[in-house]
Design a protein around this motif. Structure first.
Motif, PDB file in Angstrom:
ATOM      1  N   SER A  80      26.501  38.666  45.173  1.00 12.97           N
ATOM      2  CA  SER A  80      25.178  39.260  44.985  1.00 12.97           C
ATOM      3  C   SER A  80      24.076  38.204  44.950  1.00 12.97           C
ATOM      4  O   SER A  80      22.912  38.554  44.747  1.00 12.97           O
ATOM      5  N   SER A 133      23.273  43.998  41.838  1.00 15.19           N
ATOM      6  CA  SER A 133      24.662  44.126  41.388  1.00 15.19           C
ATOM      7  C   SER A 133      25.223  45.390  42.009  1.00 15.19           C
ATOM      8  O   SER A 133      24.714  46.485  41.764  1.00 15.19           O
ATOM      9  N   SER A 135      28.219  46.768  41.551  1.00 18.09           N
ATOM     10  CA  SER A 135      28.867  47.615  40.547  1.00 18.09           C
ATOM     11  C   SER A 135      27.858  48.086  39.504  1.00 18.09           C
ATOM     12  O   SER A 135      27.991  49.147  38.921  1.00 18.09           O
ATOM     13  N   THR A 138      28.195  44.186  35.991  1.00 18.73           N
ATOM     14  CA  THR A 138      28.636  42.805  35.760  1.00 18.73           C
ATOM     15  C   THR A 138      27.825  42.190  34.602  1.00 18.73           C
ATOM     16  O   THR A 138      26.587  42.264  34.588  1.00 18.73           O
ATOM     17  N   GLN A 275      33.309  30.916  48.139  1.00 14.39           N
ATOM     18  CA  GLN A 275      33.461  32.225  47.503  1.00 14.39           C
ATOM     19  C   GLN A 275      34.113  33.211  48.473  1.00 14.39           C
ATOM     20  O   GLN A 275      35.039  33.944  48.113  1.00 14.39           O
TER      21      GLN A 275
HETATM   22  O1  PA5 Z   1      32.364  39.452  46.460  1.00 13.86           O
HETATM   23  C1  PA5 Z   1      32.417  40.135  45.472  1.00 13.86           C
HETATM   24  O2  PA5 Z   1      32.730  41.335  45.488  1.00 13.86           O
HETATM   25  C2  PA5 Z   1      32.062  39.546  44.111  1.00 13.86           C
HETATM   26  O3  PA5 Z   1      31.828  38.184  44.192  1.00 13.86           O
HETATM   27  C3  PA5 Z   1      30.815  40.220  43.566  1.00 13.86           C
HETATM   28  O4  PA5 Z   1      29.748  40.021  44.467  1.00 13.86           O
HETATM   29  C4  PA5 Z   1      30.432  39.650  42.202  1.00 13.86           C
HETATM   30  O5  PA5 Z   1      31.523  39.755  41.319  1.00 13.86           O
HETATM   31  C5  PA5 Z   1      29.247  40.410  41.622  1.00 13.86           C
HETATM   32  O6  PA5 Z   1      29.534  41.770  41.535  1.00 13.86           O
HETATM   33  P1  PA5 Z   1      28.409  42.836  41.377  1.00 13.86           P
HETATM   34  O7  PA5 Z   1      27.531  42.789  42.575  1.00 13.86           O
HETATM   35  O8  PA5 Z   1      29.131  44.133  41.247  1.00 13.86           O
HETATM   36  O9  PA5 Z   1      27.626  42.481  40.126  1.00 13.86           O
END
Ligand code: PA5
Length: 427
Positions: A80, A133, A135, A138, A275
């Motif tokens: 994100s 985000s 979800s 987070t 990542q």
């Molecule tokens: O690639 C992914 O799914 C993770 O790195 C998410 O981007 C990260 O955990 C952040 O999650 P969210 O966007 O739900 O806050």
């Protein structure tokens, strides 16, 4: 537009009949959307499906941000924030905050001092915040959001809500509910695109366009990549080629990949890449551990290990053919530093020679190598490069029989944080 992938070994020798069949199956699974994790394959044809009216809305939002503000605070973690951070760092000038608007990131770490100093810094600026985000639950970005929303409300009163933009799931999550309750503008993270594959959605695009960069070109690069990397031609599809070489090296006892660059502007592309590959592949006791080095800096630190340490690693150089700006070493009458032998050499040329010398030395030291070369660092080439990595990563993970699109390990830590903090419903 082109990206070239070269391998220090014999590529044709590693393209066995077995690997060809496996690649065919994976290719079929991706493009018919029947592969494992197919619910998250929305990124594959996303660039070509972007509508002009949707892009216009993003531009309008960016104009509105810039009319009101000179700083955009982007709150998010992992996928994100890393995509836009990578592109902004790659395109911005050193010592100069971004193009038309300063973009600052928060919520990717938890630090009272970071947030306090940020809020102090913001006092002399006009501010918009973009909370991202998927979800919507987070913890780290949620904590930063709590403080920054309070800051905005104290500072702008009723006007605060027009300065807060939320990018989240269309149908679920606490952040979505908060945005609806407070009347914040909402942008959607498509359901079928996961965080680390979301750089071409509003998640990545809004901060990039708000900062004044050309997202049309960025998307054009991705569209070209989408078309180019569709081919099942194993010799000429760089994304498939990179995936096959990685798998071969992994099977040959090299479980660690170092992404090396001489271009400091690509530092966050390295972080984004780590990542993408780490979270996509590192599962079920399998996967290549992705790490990175920035040369020449790290030639004087980790370079020692790479040359001489345990032989478990391979090195992938990310190279650019052209520099955006350069200097040429000039002749000095005194030659006190004895560098006249370099006169006429540009610094980009120096780095290229340094790459050849380093690559040769590391190869002699038993480090297999891949090189990935793009022409230059601009919006179009970055779009092309990031899409290349996403496609290569999908093939790579599938070659290991891994679902590239979930992250059970990350979810485990997230849930544990909830438990340890005694979040209602988790204790
Ligand atoms: O690639 C992914 O799914 C993770 O790195 C998410 O981007 C990260 O955990 C952040 O999650 P969210 O966007 O739900 O806050």
């Amino acid at each position: 537009m082109k990206i070239s992938v070269n391998y220090s070994g014999d590529y044709s020798a590693i393209v066995t009949t077995e690997i060809k069949h496996k690649i065919q199956t994976i290719h079929h699974g991706i493009y018919t959307k029947k592969a494992v994790g197919a619910d998250y394959l929305g990124w594959v044809d996303w660039p070509s499906s972007l509508r002009q009216d949707w892009l216009k809305e993003l531009h309008d939002t960016a104009n509105d941000i810039r009319e009101k503000s000179n700083v955009l605070v982007v709150i998010g973690i992992g996928g994100s924030y890393l995509g836009s951070k990578a592109v902004l760092e790659a395109l911005s000038k050193n010592f100069h905050p971004y193009n038309k608007l300063e973009v600052i990131f928060a919520g990717h770490l938890v630090s009272g001092s970071y947030l306090k100093q940020l809020m102090q810094y913001l006092n002399s600026k006009e501010v918009t915040i973009n909370i991202i985000s998927k979800s919507g639950t987070t913890t780290e970005p949620a904590i930063a959001s709590r403080f920054l929303i309070q800051y905005m409300e104290k500072r702008y009163g009723e006007q605060a809500s027009s300065r807060i933009i939320v990018t989240t799931d269309e149908n679920k999550g606490a952040l979505r509910s908060l945005a609806i309750e407070k009347g914040y503008k909402r942008l959607i993270v498509p359901e079928d695109i996961g965080g680390r594959y979301s750089v071409f959605t509003a998640v990545g695009l809004l901060p990039i366009v708000a900062a004044g960069y050309d997202i049309a070109e960025f998307i054009n690069g991705a569209k070209m990549a989408e078309q180019d990397f569709r081919t099942l031609d194993i010799e000429n599809n760089p994304a498939i080629k990179y995936a096959i070489i990685r798998k071969h090296l992994y099977d040959s006892g090299y479980p660690l990949e170092i992404l090396a660059t001489f271009d400091d502007k690509l530092k966050y592309v390295q972080e984004w890449w780590k990542q993408l590959f780490g979270e996509s592949e590192g599962k079920e006791g399998k996967g290549i551990f992705p790490t990175s080095v920035l040369y020449s800096t790290d030639l004087h630190s980790l370079g020692q290990y790479i040359q001489d340490g345990k032989r478990i690693l391979f090195e992938t150089f990310l190279l650019t053919e052209k520099a955006d700006e350069d200097l040429t070493v000039f002749e000095s009458p005194q030659n006190g530093d004895e560098l006249n032998y370099l006169s006429g050499l540009t610094l980009h040329e120096f780095n290229h020679v340094c790459y050849e010398a380093t690559s040769n030395a590391h190869l002699q030291g038993g480090v297999p190598q891949i090189s990935i070369t793009i022409e230059q660092v601009d919006e179009k080439h970055l779009g092309y490069l990031l899409y290349f990595y996403m496609m290569a990563c999908a093939f790579s993970a599938y070659l290991l029989d891994i679902n590239p699109f979930d992250q059970p390990g990350v979810e485990e830590y997230k849930t544990n944080v909830f438990k340890f903090l005694k979040k209602p419903g988790y204790c």
